[in-house]
Design an enzyme around this catalytic site. Structure first.
Site, PDB file in Angstrom:
ATOM      1  N   ASP A 109      13.887  -0.630   0.553  1.00 39.79           N
ATOM      2  CA  ASP A 109      12.659  -0.192  -0.098  1.00 39.79           C
ATOM      3  C   ASP A 109      12.482   1.299   0.186  1.00 39.79           C
ATOM      4  O   ASP A 109      12.651   1.744   1.327  1.00 39.79           O
ATOM      5  CB  ASP A 109      11.470  -0.958   0.470  1.00 39.79           C
ATOM      6  CG  ASP A 109      10.404  -1.246  -0.566  1.00 39.79           C
ATOM      7  OD1 ASP A 109      10.254  -0.428  -1.486  1.00 39.79           O
ATOM      8  OD2 ASP A 109       9.733  -2.284  -0.449  1.00 39.79           O
ATOM      9  N   ASP A 217       9.636   2.305  -4.834  1.00 44.43           N
ATOM     10  CA  ASP A 217       8.216   1.970  -4.879  1.00 44.43           C
ATOM     11  C   ASP A 217       7.482   2.888  -5.856  1.00 44.43           C
ATOM     12  O   ASP A 217       7.690   4.109  -5.860  1.00 44.43           O
ATOM     13  CB  ASP A 217       7.631   2.114  -3.466  1.00 44.43           C
ATOM     14  CG  ASP A 217       6.233   1.573  -3.339  1.00 44.43           C
ATOM     15  OD1 ASP A 217       6.078   0.347  -3.367  1.00 44.43           O
ATOM     16  OD2 ASP A 217       5.295   2.385  -3.203  1.00 44.43           O
ATOM     17  N   GLU A 269       9.867  -0.131  -9.167  1.00 48.34           N
ATOM     18  CA  GLU A 269       8.547  -0.741  -9.300  1.00 48.34           C
ATOM     19  C   GLU A 269       7.737   0.130 -10.248  1.00 48.34           C
ATOM     20  O   GLU A 269       7.539   1.314  -9.980  1.00 48.34           O
ATOM     21  CB  GLU A 269       7.854  -0.845  -7.947  1.00 48.34           C
ATOM     22  CG  GLU A 269       6.500  -1.532  -8.034  1.00 48.34           C
ATOM     23  CD  GLU A 269       5.636  -1.354  -6.798  1.00 48.34           C
ATOM     24  OE1 GLU A 269       4.904  -2.292  -6.446  1.00 48.34           O
ATOM     25  OE2 GLU A 269       5.683  -0.260  -6.197  1.00 48.34           O
ATOM     26  N   HIS A 342       5.145  -8.835  -1.250  1.00 46.85           N
ATOM     27  CA  HIS A 342       4.292  -8.444  -0.134  1.00 46.85           C
ATOM     28  C   HIS A 342       2.922  -7.944  -0.578  1.00 46.85           C
ATOM     29  O   HIS A 342       2.019  -7.813   0.258  1.00 46.85           O
ATOM     30  CB  HIS A 342       4.987  -7.352   0.676  1.00 46.85           C
ATOM     31  CG  HIS A 342       5.205  -6.088  -0.109  1.00 46.85           C
ATOM     32  ND1 HIS A 342       6.110  -5.997  -1.148  1.00 46.85           N
ATOM     33  CD2 HIS A 342       4.617  -4.878  -0.026  1.00 46.85           C
ATOM     34  CE1 HIS A 342       6.061  -4.792  -1.655  1.00 46.85           C
ATOM     35  NE2 HIS A 342       5.171  -4.078  -1.000  1.00 46.85           N
ATOM     36  N   ASP A 343       2.760  -7.662  -1.867  1.00 48.56           N
ATOM     37  CA  ASP A 343       1.493  -7.144  -2.380  1.00 48.56           C
ATOM     38  C   ASP A 343       0.689  -8.186  -3.146  1.00 48.56           C
ATOM     39  O   ASP A 343      -0.392  -7.875  -3.658  1.00 48.56           O
ATOM     40  CB  ASP A 343       1.749  -5.949  -3.319  1.00 48.56           C
ATOM     41  CG  ASP A 343       2.062  -4.670  -2.574  1.00 48.56           C
ATOM     42  OD1 ASP A 343       1.656  -4.544  -1.405  1.00 48.56           O
ATOM     43  OD2 ASP A 343       2.728  -3.793  -3.159  1.00 48.56           O
TER      44      ASP A 343
END
Length: 585
Positions: A109, A217, A269, A342-343
């Site tokens: 990430d 990200d 993302e 995770h979000d």
């Protein structure tokens, strides 16, 4: 209907990730090796057998870089080192070697839209207005006619994703800096070529170290409008998919990926990105991204007021969204398939039914539908167990900065505290960040110490140790789905046709590659249903019935692929299927 011919062998070899499945590890919550209550890299290494048994191909590792941890690692202060909370660079080298020895890849990430305010680049940038790194970030004077630091003096009315203004006053240099996220996450100025070259150099450093790619990200935020006084819209939408983002990504490809051996992966993302933009991002001829994470389906339960304005979501909403993306990226580009990360809250709690009597079948049905779409599936840690949302009694139970800020903002704005807390319980990122449930011992086998976030109390019932022993568990159902993608090209490369698009309960579609057909039918509701227009395979007989049991696919013979249940056939072994259908193809 989407259209695609049989994939040639050369394409299958080059685009390995089309038949692969990725697994996201959120390291803080995965496994703690030293008893400090925080997961770490040695803990991940000790549980690679779990990933190997599951059958995944890629480990997506959320940030482990040095960080003050204001946003749990998404605020990076040193791109070239591992935070001591998680271990050392040598530990990470060992993880890379362990994964490669097992035939798996590591995707890191990476956050390059912003850094931590503790990063040396920003420390230098804020020293003075003429510092050489001043232009590495977005600095602006107060709005004309206003005193800096006073309400309304911000350069425009852009807001932060984490509540409040998107600009922070810096008294030392009497200017504001832009932070689309937390005040401790200042946005990098990608207009500056020195910034871009520093980022590309860092990415090359990691690839040279052995990582196999990146999950970028919020990468579609890196290009901002260039003007001294940009018009304010009060929403993040103004910085999405900016005017030079495609130029920057092509430049990144040339500087980082071009000339390297094939097999690297670059995933973006891209919140707020429509299908038309996603086609540009993922068109292989444009050399930008291999696939994108789009957000349309995770915003279906968000009203006009944003994430915390919770509205009902239906099966038809989900079908409409996924169907639109399947059609839109049919001939160009590629989908990332996910329901949780995770979000996001836990997928069985959000899209399914996490009540004990339905949870297992609901988790299996959701997994079946997701994994048999066209695209690359991503499994978030614990989803393969059917982990659920946790218990958050008050805001003091929260550790997520977004949730805490949102609760305070809602209450300050007049929302009833219990109503505000109900919204937090449903959508807080803490739901996904509770410790991985390894066994039924104290703290779910995650740590011998005190966990940074309490384990979900239901870990005594939902845990990996128990599910490995149960051949009908959610875990083993995921194994079967992953094996099917590996073994049957129709899953990775076949056309996609949505069936029964208006049905309120049944999610049905067909995949086709050459003379191979795969019909998928799942009832995502809690009640039995019967369709008057039962999906009919293009070859062979129609299913004898499409009636369905709660939260599971139809009990039928015919050509339905359904979650395994006691007595059903499972996996790609092509055994004759009994009345309660397993993978009946």
């Amino acid at each position: 209907m989407t259209s695609r011919t049989d994939a040639p062998a050369a394409e299958l070899a080059r685009d390995w990730w089309k038949s692969a499945v990725a697994y996201q590890v959120y390291p803080r919550s995965f496994a703690d090796s030293d008893g400090d209550g925080i997961g770490d890299i040695p803990g991940i290494r000790r549980h690679l057998d779990h990933l190997e048994e599951l059958g995944v191909d890629v480990l997506w590792l959320s940030p482990v870089y040095r960080s003050p941890m204001d946003d749990n690692g998404y605020d990076i202060s040193d791109y070239h080192d591992v935070d001591p909370l998680f271990g050392t660079l040598e530990d990470l080298d060992g993880l890379i070697a362990d994964l490669h020895a097992r035939g798996m890849k590591l995707v890191m990430d990476l956050v390059v839209n912003h850094t931590s305010s503790a990063h040396p680049w920003f420390v230098e940038s804020r020293r003075s207005t003429d510092d050489p790194k001043r232009d590495w970030y977005w600095w602006r004077p107060p709005r004309p006619g206003h005193e800096g630091g006073a309400p309304g003096a911000e350069p425009n009315d852009w807001v932060s994703v984490f509540s409040g203004p998107g600009w922070e006053w810096d008294g030392r240099t009497s200017e504001y800096y832009l932070h689309i996220f937390a005040t401790s996450q200042p946005d990098l100025n990608w207009e500056n070529p020195e910034v871009r070259q520093a980022v590309y150099s860092m990415m090359n450093w990691w690839l040279d170290r052995g990582v196999d790619g990146f999950r970028m990200d919020v990468i579609n935020l890196i290009s901002k409008p260039v003007t001294d006084e940009p018009p304010g819209l009060g929403e993040m939408i103004y910085v999405l998919n900016g005017p030079k983002v495609h130029d920057y990504l092509r430049e990144m490809y040339d500087a980082v990926f071009a000339g390297r051996p094939p097999g690297l992966l670059n995933v973006g993302e891209t919140p707020g990105t429509p299908v038309e933009q996603a086609r540009l991002y993922t068109d292989p001829e444009r050399h930008e991204l291999d696939m994108v994470f789009q957000f349309e389906h995770v915003d279906l339960d968000s009203g006009p007021g944003g994430k915390w304005d919770v509205v009902p979501m239906t099966v038809r909403h989900l079908k409409d969204s996924f169907g639109r993306w399947q059609a839109g990226l049919a001939d160009v580009g590629w989908n990332s398939l996910y329901l949780g990360n995770h979000d996001q809250p836990r997928c069985v709690s959000r899209y399914g039914d996490d009540r004990p009597e339905h949870r297992v079948r609901s988790a299996k049905a959701l997994a079946t539908v997701l994994h048999l779409h066209r695209g690359t599936p991503y499994v978030y840690q614990g989803d393969e167990l059917g982990m659920t949302n946790t218990v958050l009694r008050t805001v003091d139970d929260c550790r997520d900065i977004e949730s805490v800020n949102a609760y305070r903002a809602m209450v300050a704005g007049g929302t009833d505290p219990e109503d505000a807390m109900a919204r937090i319980r449903y959508k807080s990122r803490d739901n996904a960040r509770t410790p991985m449930q390894w066994d039924d011992s104290e703290h779910a086998g995650f740590t011998t110490g005190s966990p940074w976030l309490a384990a979900n109390p239901n870990h005594t019932e939902i845990n990996a140790a128990a599910q490995r022993k149960d051949p009908d568990s959610v875990f083993h159902h995921y194994r079967q789905l992953i094996a099917l993608r590996h073994d049957d090209p129709v899953v990775a490369h076949g056309d996609f046709t949505m069936l029964l698009p208006e049905h309120e309960q049944v999610y049905a579609f067909e995949r086709r590659l050459g003379d191979r057909r795969l019909l998928v039918v799942a009832n995502l509701s809690e009640t039995r249903t019967s369709s008057p227009t039962c999906p009919r395979p293009r070859t062979g007989r129609a299913p004898s019935s499409c009636s369905a049991t709660p939260a599971c696919p139809p009990t039928t013979t015919g050509s339905c692929w359904a979650p395994g249940r006691p007595g059903s056939c499972a996996g790609p072994d092509r055994r004759p299927c009994p009345e309660v259908a397993g993978p009946n193809r």
